[in-house]
Design a protein around this motif. Sequence first.
Motif, PDB file in Angstrom:
ATOM      1  N   ASN A 132       0.823  -1.211   0.000  1.00 44.41           N
ATOM      2  CA  ASN A 132       0.000   0.000   0.000  1.00 44.41           C
ATOM      3  C   ASN A 132       0.855   1.257   0.000  1.00 44.41           C
ATOM      4  OD1 ASN A 132       0.823  -0.150   2.691  1.00 44.41           O
ATOM      5  ND2 ASN A 132      -1.093   0.650   3.464  1.00 44.41           N
ATOM      6  N   ILE A 133       1.946   1.271   0.746  1.00 44.30           N
ATOM      7  CA  ILE A 133       2.763   2.482   0.801  1.00 44.30           C
ATOM      8  C   ILE A 133       3.439   2.714  -0.551  1.00 44.30           C
ATOM      9  CG2 ILE A 133       4.945   1.598   1.743  1.00 44.30           C
ATOM     10  CD1 ILE A 133       3.193   4.817   2.859  1.00 44.30           C
ATOM     11  N   PHE A 134       3.843   1.658  -1.232  1.00 46.28           N
ATOM     12  CA  PHE A 134       4.433   1.829  -2.556  1.00 46.28           C
ATOM     13  C   PHE A 134       3.378   2.281  -3.573  1.00 46.28           C
ATOM     14  CE2 PHE A 134       8.026  -0.640  -0.835  1.00 46.28           C
ATOM     15  CZ  PHE A 134       9.023   0.254  -1.161  1.00 46.28           C
ATOM     16  N   ALA A 135       2.121   1.863  -3.386  1.00 45.84           N
ATOM     17  CA  ALA A 135       1.044   2.371  -4.248  1.00 45.84           C
ATOM     18  C   ALA A 135       0.861   3.874  -4.027  1.00 45.84           C
ATOM     19  CB  ALA A 135      -0.261   1.624  -3.971  1.00 45.84           C
ATOM     20  N   LEU A 136       1.003   4.314  -2.780  1.00 45.24           N
ATOM     21  CA  LEU A 136       0.914   5.748  -2.490  1.00 45.24           C
ATOM     22  C   LEU A 136       2.122   6.491  -3.060  1.00 45.24           C
ATOM     23  CD1 LEU A 136      -0.467   5.608   1.152  1.00 45.24           C
ATOM     24  CD2 LEU A 136      -1.692   6.343  -0.904  1.00 45.24           C
ATOM     25  N   TYR A 137       3.310   5.907  -2.926  1.00 43.38           N
ATOM     26  CA  TYR A 137       4.507   6.526  -3.522  1.00 43.38           C
ATOM     27  C   TYR A 137       4.306   6.712  -5.022  1.00 43.38           C
ATOM     28  CZ  TYR A 137       7.478   5.437   0.615  1.00 43.38           C
ATOM     29  OH  TYR A 137       8.037   5.362   1.862  1.00 43.38           O
ATOM     30  N   ILE A 162       2.519   9.677   3.618  1.00 48.16           N
ATOM     31  CA  ILE A 162       2.048   9.492   4.997  1.00 48.16           C
ATOM     32  C   ILE A 162       0.798  10.340   5.236  1.00 48.16           C
ATOM     33  CG2 ILE A 162       2.622   9.931   7.427  1.00 48.16           C
ATOM     34  CD1 ILE A 162       5.522   9.059   6.673  1.00 48.16           C
ATOM     35  N   TYR A 163       0.820  11.564   4.738  1.00 48.58           N
ATOM     36  CA  TYR A 163      -0.340  12.443   4.838  1.00 48.58           C
ATOM     37  C   TYR A 163      -1.559  11.801   4.160  1.00 48.58           C
ATOM     38  CZ  TYR A 163      -3.352  16.212   3.125  1.00 48.58           C
ATOM     39  OH  TYR A 163      -4.417  16.986   2.771  1.00 48.58           O
ATOM     40  N   LEU A 164      -1.370  11.267   2.945  1.00 54.28           N
ATOM     41  CA  LEU A 164      -2.468  10.615   2.237  1.00 54.28           C
ATOM     42  C   LEU A 164      -2.958   9.375   2.974  1.00 54.28           C
ATOM     43  CD1 LEU A 164      -1.410  10.813  -1.516  1.00 54.28           C
ATOM     44  CD2 LEU A 164      -3.309  11.994  -0.413  1.00 54.28           C
ATOM     45  N   LEU A 165      -2.034   8.614   3.532  1.00 55.69           N
ATOM     46  CA  LEU A 165      -2.419   7.432   4.302  1.00 55.69           C
ATOM     47  C   LEU A 165      -3.307   7.839   5.472  1.00 55.69           C
ATOM     48  CD1 LEU A 165      -2.268   4.403   4.748  1.00 55.69           C
ATOM     49  CD2 LEU A 165      -0.106   4.772   5.978  1.00 55.69           C
ATOM     50  N   ASP A 166      -2.933   8.910   6.167  1.00 51.99           N
ATOM     51  CA  ASP A 166      -3.786   9.427   7.248  1.00 51.99           C
ATOM     52  C   ASP A 166      -5.174   9.770   6.725  1.00 51.99           C
ATOM     53  OD1 ASP A 166      -2.131   9.268   9.453  1.00 51.99           O
ATOM     54  OD2 ASP A 166      -1.546  11.382   9.427  1.00 51.99           O
ATOM     55  N   GLN A 167      -5.226  10.502   5.614  1.00 58.34           N
ATOM     56  CA  GLN A 167      -6.511  10.922   5.061  1.00 58.34           C
ATOM     57  C   GLN A 167      -7.350   9.717   4.636  1.00 58.34           C
ATOM     58  OE1 GLN A 167      -7.402  14.158   5.509  1.00 58.34           O
ATOM     59  NE2 GLN A 167      -5.408  14.101   6.494  1.00 58.34           N
ATOM     60  N   LEU A 168      -6.709   8.686   4.094  1.00 53.78           N
ATOM     61  CA  LEU A 168      -7.416   7.463   3.714  1.00 53.78           C
ATOM     62  C   LEU A 168      -7.957   6.738   4.946  1.00 53.78           C
ATOM     63  CD1 LEU A 168      -4.887   6.322   0.996  1.00 53.78           C
ATOM     64  CD2 LEU A 168      -7.315   6.830   0.564  1.00 53.78           C
ATOM     65  N   ARG A 169      -7.179   6.699   6.006  1.00 49.18           N
ATOM     66  CA  ARG A 169      -7.644   6.062   7.246  1.00 49.18           C
ATOM     67  C   ARG A 169      -8.806   6.835   7.851  1.00 49.18           C
ATOM     68  NH1 ARG A 169      -1.620   4.576   9.568  1.00 49.18           N
ATOM     69  NH2 ARG A 169      -1.424   2.590   8.471  1.00 49.18           N
ATOM     70  N   PHE A 170      -8.742   8.160   7.786  1.00 46.91           N
ATOM     71  CA  PHE A 170      -9.856   8.973   8.277  1.00 46.91           C
ATOM     72  C   PHE A 170     -11.102   8.731   7.422  1.00 46.91           C
ATOM     73  CE2 PHE A 170      -6.465  12.185   9.782  1.00 46.91           C
ATOM     74  CZ  PHE A 170      -6.211  11.426  10.919  1.00 46.91           C
ATOM     75  N   GLU A 195      -0.929  18.119  -4.647  1.00 46.93           N
ATOM     76  CA  GLU A 195      -0.353  19.377  -5.129  1.00 46.93           C
ATOM     77  C   GLU A 195      -0.314  20.447  -4.043  1.00 46.93           C
ATOM     78  OE1 GLU A 195      -1.633  19.040  -9.836  1.00 46.93           O
ATOM     79  OE2 GLU A 195      -2.906  20.183  -8.457  1.00 46.93           O
ATOM     80  N   GLN A 196      -1.303  20.452  -3.155  1.00 45.43           N
ATOM     81  CA  GLN A 196      -1.379  21.496  -2.139  1.00 45.43           C
ATOM     82  C   GLN A 196      -0.723  21.115  -0.821  1.00 45.43           C
ATOM     83  OE1 GLN A 196      -5.014  23.570  -1.754  1.00 45.43           O
ATOM     84  NE2 GLN A 196      -5.218  23.840  -3.934  1.00 45.43           N
ATOM     85  N   TYR A 197      -0.148  19.934  -0.755  1.00 36.19           N
ATOM     86  CA  TYR A 197       0.477  19.496   0.496  1.00 36.19           C
ATOM     87  C   TYR A 197       1.506  20.490   1.039  1.00 36.19           C
ATOM     88  CZ  TYR A 197       3.185  16.994   3.917  1.00 36.19           C
ATOM     89  OH  TYR A 197       3.838  16.657   5.071  1.00 36.19           O
ATOM     90  N   PRO A 198       2.403  21.033   0.222  1.00 35.97           N
ATOM     91  CA  PRO A 198       3.372  21.987   0.792  1.00 35.97           C
ATOM     92  C   PRO A 198       2.687  23.183   1.475  1.00 35.97           C
ATOM     93  CG  PRO A 198       4.070  21.318  -1.391  1.00 35.97           C
ATOM     94  CD  PRO A 198       2.677  20.772  -1.185  1.00 35.97           C
ATOM     95  N   LEU A 199       1.602  23.653   0.905  1.00 35.92           N
ATOM     96  CA  LEU A 199       0.860  24.766   1.489  1.00 35.92           C
ATOM     97  C   LEU A 199       0.197  24.339   2.796  1.00 35.92           C
ATOM     98  CD1 LEU A 199      -0.229  27.669   1.249  1.00 35.92           C
ATOM     99  CD2 LEU A 199      -2.145  26.729  -0.062  1.00 35.92           C
ATOM    100  N   LEU A 200      -0.399  23.160   2.812  1.00 34.27           N
ATOM    101  CA  LEU A 200      -1.031  22.652   4.026  1.00 34.27           C
ATOM    102  C   LEU A 200      -0.004  22.470   5.141  1.00 34.27           C
ATOM    103  CD1 LEU A 200      -3.338  19.962   2.402  1.00 34.27           C
ATOM    104  CD2 LEU A 200      -4.058  22.149   3.380  1.00 34.27           C
TER     105      LEU A 200
END
Length: 178
Positions: free
Chosen positions: A55-60, A91-99, A123-128
Amino acid sequence: MAEVIQLDSFKRKQAAIRGFRSWSRRFKEKLDEQTCLSDLSNKALLFLISPGDQNIFALYELVMGVKDLGTTSDFFQLEKAEKMEVIDISIYLLDQLRFECMRRLNWLEGSARQRVPIVELIEQYPLLKEQGTNLVPPLSESHPKYQIFARLSELEKETFIRKQIPEAIEKFSKSLQD
């Protein structure tokens, strides 16, 4: 001005095509620049939140595709800063998927973030990150442990919700097997 908007739209569409290429094959779903967390099938969501390397490699691969950095086979050749950014966003996306999983179980309140396209979240992660935006949604009042949650400080609430993740994944998985 219309040319700028069309160019942004074109770039986002291309980023989605690159990013979702492997996901579309794996999950056999139509995924595009408008796909939000809430649009993912339960099967895809379960795969992405389950423990393991796949799963983490799919996110990568998603992040690298959106950012036009190649595929996971190119990950180890990235510059250190690029590699760290891919890891942070994943990691951020994994958190959002778990939520999202917890929302589907009605354990968490809905949030505006679940309706933001996944490509845009990347795309907006750096801003967040720069804004230091707290990205943990509140526990639903219907959750059996809500009274415990309500008495906690803000910092403790985030920890409390994160501690519910393994149970949520297990319950979500069982609900799909029934």
